[in-house]
Design a protein around this motif. Structure first.
Motif, PDB file in Angstrom:
ATOM      1  N   VAL A   1      42.288  32.475  54.105  1.00 36.36           N
ATOM      2  CA  VAL A   1      42.892  32.760  52.784  1.00 36.36           C
ATOM      3  C   VAL A   1      42.188  33.980  52.189  1.00 36.36           C
ATOM      4  N   PRO A   2      42.935  35.024  51.852  1.00 35.78           N
ATOM      5  CA  PRO A   2      42.333  36.270  51.335  1.00 35.78           C
ATOM      6  C   PRO A   2      41.910  36.121  49.872  1.00 35.78           C
ATOM      7  N   TRP A   3      40.827  35.387  49.638  1.00 41.41           N
ATOM      8  CA  TRP A   3      40.415  35.105  48.248  1.00 41.41           C
ATOM      9  C   TRP A   3      40.096  36.388  47.494  1.00 41.41           C
ATOM     10  N   HIS A   4      39.662  37.431  48.228  1.00 41.40           N
ATOM     11  CA  HIS A   4      39.295  38.702  47.572  1.00 41.40           C
ATOM     12  C   HIS A   4      40.479  39.343  46.856  1.00 41.40           C
ATOM     13  N   ALA A   5      41.688  38.952  47.271  1.00 44.90           N
ATOM     14  CA  ALA A   5      42.897  39.564  46.675  1.00 44.90           C
ATOM     15  C   ALA A   5      43.764  38.513  45.994  1.00 44.90           C
ATOM     16  N   THR A   6      43.175  37.375  45.681  1.00 42.30           N
ATOM     17  CA  THR A   6      43.929  36.256  45.115  1.00 42.30           C
ATOM     18  C   THR A   6      43.686  36.106  43.616  1.00 42.30           C
ATOM     19  N   HIS A   7      44.752  35.814  42.878  1.00 41.75           N
ATOM     20  CA  HIS A   7      44.657  35.425  41.455  1.00 41.75           C
ATOM     21  C   HIS A   7      45.078  33.963  41.342  1.00 41.75           C
ATOM     22  N   VAL A   8      44.306  33.191  40.584  1.00 43.17           N
ATOM     23  CA  VAL A   8      44.615  31.771  40.368  1.00 43.17           C
ATOM     24  C   VAL A   8      45.088  31.577  38.927  1.00 43.17           C
TER      25      VAL A   8
END
Ligand code: 6PG
Length: 255
Positions: free
Chosen positions: A69-76
């Motif tokens: 999962v590309p957390w570096h490019a993720t918005h929650v």
């Protein structure tokens, strides 16, 4: 009736156990994230609270199979929230921060709690959402939305008979009144949810089986009735919708 025969909006996936269900849902979320980042460089997902998804969030962030999962490019983003401080045990963000946000390398400013203690949290949150996302047809398009369903067929904080059910001119609404399970809420509305690229509805446990049958009967008969069964108002336009049910919720185990 087996779960796969349920007539729900979109695809229905029934897995024997919750464990297997989490694996499939996590795989779908990771695929959606990888595709979004490959195509647009960013992944915007919205998560629900309640009791069901917490263990799923923990599986997503601890299982090495989902390290992609590309957390570096993720918005929650928050599908909905209770109007309590984020330190309150009833806060959905508190649960999501503890099980997910604090466990992954999200860039600063990529976790978006609802400003619940302001006078108009929905208006502020909608402006934040619109400012952070590309608009398609005037509406921000979330890449992945994880919903739950209450035994009363509510979803997000869209409760039967509550004011937010009828909102069509806003993406986020404050919701309160005798039909809203306290405390007062803030919720994404149908226009925003139905614009999403992908919606996943996680429903587990035999307590939900009768509600799913009610939804099935409604959709086979008179069609969607959000005023009475709010989950039936979730009907994505161009996006896809998948129900992730364990055998118990699908009514495939003895009552
Ligand atoms: C909330 C949730 C809510 C949840 C359903 C199902 O604020 O409570 O966002 O919409 O998804 O109530 O909750 P469970 O998963 O706990 O049954």
């Amino acid at each position: 009736m087996s779960g796969n025969e349920l007539k729900l909006c979109g695809r229905v996936r029934v897995l024997p156990t919750v464990d297997e269900l989490y694996d499939e849902l996590a795989g779908a979320l990771m695929s959606a994230a990888e595709a979004a980042v490959a195509e647009r460089g960013v992944f915007h997902m919205a998560l629900s609270g309640g009791s069901s998804p917490g263990p799923f969030y923990m599986r997503l962030v601890t299982d090495p199979r989902f390290r992609g999962v590309p957390w570096h490019a993720t918005h929650v983003w928050m599908v909905d929230e209770r109007r309590v401080p984020v330190t309150d045990d009833r806060s959905n963000f508190k649960m999501i921060r503890e099980t997910l946000v604090d466990q992954v390398a999200l860039p600063v400013g990529h976790a978006h709690p609802v400003p619940t203690m302001l006078e108009d949290p929905a208006g502020v949150y909608e402006r934040e959402l619109r400012g952070a996302m590309n608009l398609e047809g005037g509406v921000p398009v979330l890449d992945f939305v994880l919903l739950g369903m209450g035994e009363d067929a509510h979803t997000a904080s869209l409760f039967a008979g509550s004011p937010a059910i009828g909102v069509r001119d806003r993406l986020i609404a404050n919701n309160d009144g005798p039909c809203v399970t306290p405390p007062p809420r803030v919720t994404m509305t149908y226009p925003l949810l139905n614009a999403a690229r992908e919606l996943a509805v996680l429903v587990t446990g035999k307590k939900k089986a009768s509600t799913l049958r009610l939804v099935d009967e409604q959709l086979r008969g008179k069609g969607p009735d959000p005023g009475r069964l709010p989950i039936t108002g979730v009907r994505p336009g161009r996006g896809k919708m998948t129900w992730y049910l364990d055998a118990a919720a699908a009514g495939e185990v003895d009552p």
